[in-house]
Design a protein around this motif. Sequence first.
Motif, mmCIF file in Angstrom:
data_model
loop_
_atom_site.group_PDB
_atom_site.id
_atom_site.type_symbol
_atom_site.label_atom_id
_atom_site.label_comp_id
_atom_site.label_asym_id
_atom_site.label_seq_id
_atom_site.Cartn_x
_atom_site.Cartn_y
_atom_site.Cartn_z
ATOM 1 N N PRO A 176 0.809 -1.226 0.000
ATOM 2 C CA PRO A 176 0.000 0.000 0.000
ATOM 3 C C PRO A 176 0.839 1.271 0.000
ATOM 4 N N VAL A 177 1.971 1.240 0.695
ATOM 5 C CA VAL A 177 2.860 2.404 0.727
ATOM 6 C C VAL A 177 3.400 2.680 -0.672
ATOM 7 N N ALA A 178 3.825 1.603 -1.354
ATOM 8 C CA ALA A 178 4.338 1.761 -2.716
ATOM 9 C C ALA A 178 3.233 2.240 -3.655
ATOM 10 N N GLY A 179 2.022 1.694 -3.480
ATOM 11 C CA GLY A 179 0.902 2.106 -4.330
ATOM 12 C C GLY A 179 0.552 3.568 -4.137
ATOM 13 N N ALA A 180 0.530 4.022 -2.887
ATOM 14 C CA ALA A 180 0.223 5.425 -2.612
ATOM 15 C C ALA A 180 1.295 6.343 -3.189
ATOM 16 N N ALA A 181 2.547 5.919 -3.071
ATOM 17 C CA ALA A 181 3.649 6.729 -3.608
ATOM 18 C C ALA A 181 3.579 6.829 -5.129
ATOM 19 N N SER A 182 3.080 5.771 -5.775
ATOM 20 C CA SER A 182 3.027 5.773 -7.242
ATOM 21 C C SER A 182 2.064 6.826 -7.778
ATOM 22 N N THR A 183 1.064 7.196 -6.988
ATOM 23 C CA THR A 183 0.091 8.186 -7.471
ATOM 24 C C THR A 183 0.705 9.575 -7.583
ATOM 25 N N LEU A 184 1.894 9.751 -7.043
ATOM 26 C CA LEU A 184 2.594 11.013 -7.236
ATOM 27 C C LEU A 184 3.136 11.119 -8.656
ATOM 28 N N LEU A 185 3.188 9.971 -9.354
ATOM 29 C CA LEU A 185 3.758 9.940 -10.698
ATOM 30 C C LEU A 185 2.708 9.718 -11.784
#
Length: 245
Positions: free
Chosen positions: A177-186
């Motif tokens: 989930p942390v990686a998924g949330a971070a991906s939305t910045l891109l």
Amino acid sequence: MAVFVALGAFLMTLAGGWTALRVTDRRHLVLGLAGGLMLGVVGLDLMPEALDAAGTEVFGVPAALLLFVAGFLLAHMVERLLAGRQAAHGAEDGASHEGRAPEVGLTAAAAMVGHSAMDGVAIGAAFQVGGGMGAAVALAVVAHDFADGFNTYTITSLYGNARRRALAMLFADAAAPVAGAASTLLFTIPEGVLGSYLGFFGGALLYLAAAEILPEAHHDHPARSTLLCTIAGVAFIWLVVGVAG
């Protein structure tokens, strides 16, 4: 903000896995609860979201439902193929556990990791809409990630995988989930693609719950308490969905 909130999902996933690890002497209750949680997640969370996101129809049937059936059938075919290969070559060096193929558990756990990554993406996308929407989605994700961690560890270990593999998949599921949330910045995932994925994953998850987890729960302990744990698992997801909605 989205990444910070996703850290709560990380901790809740680990808490769910720790709970599954600690109650090995009540394995039938663990499996009964896991089956109920999985059924609740599919029927009350994944499928409504999938039908809403993937609104197109194919020959009069919603695409999400077609993919749901495809996911169910694929899970069944993969398990049968792996079981057939085991029967042909025989169990070697602990490669099976009560006739089960460890690869099935790892595949199912990997799908859980993918689902958790999509949870993180949902958190990030919701916060892009607004703080209120982000908080509501985050509440739902953090609450049911306890069930995700519980199920990830249970599914992996149920199929005879070593404890270190189950723990590795648990940590991967917690970090997703942390990686998924971070991906939305891109970038963002198109809504239709997300809905299709959720439908497909829901079918595979339901197969594991109905054909594997619940029968195993009642195999040696056909007790009323096991059934009550299953009902409690469904009720918990219902509560989470209701509060988040």
